[in-house]
Design a protein around this motif. Structure first.
Motif: not given
Length: 103
Positions: A36-46, A49-67
């Protein structure tokens, strides 16, 4: 039996689901690739030391994700989580595992 839930960018969900299904997870009786999958918006701030796939270190990022939620036999749960981690685009994927009771 276990329940596995994870969060993944919508455009990469099919790739990750297929890897987890290939481990044997997502089987219910005579059916496979069940989830079962549910759509939503994830958020994170790398952080530093992080090597983010999406976004930049120090910047808050919002991503359309599925659970994605699925069941997994107890003998396969470690393989399913390993497949999830290997296929997931994030260096630190978010996931949850619960032990289920059969009533």
């Amino acid at each position: 039996m276990y329940k596995l839930a994870f969060f993944v960018p919508a455009e990469e969900a099919d790739t990750v689901k297929e890897a987890v299904f290939a481990s044997g997870a997502g089987r219910i009786g005579d059916y496979e690739a069940c989830c079962f999958q549910t759509a939503g918006t994830g958020q994170f701030r790398p952080t530093n030391g992080a090597d983010p796939h999406i976004g930049r270190v120090g910047e808050l990022e919002y991503v359309q994700e599925l659970k994605i939620e699925l069941v997994c036999h107890e003998t396969l749960i470690h393989d399913a989580v390993a497949a999830l981690k290997k296929a997931h685009p994030y260096e630190e994927p978010a996931y949850e595992v619960w032990r289920l009771e059969d009533l």
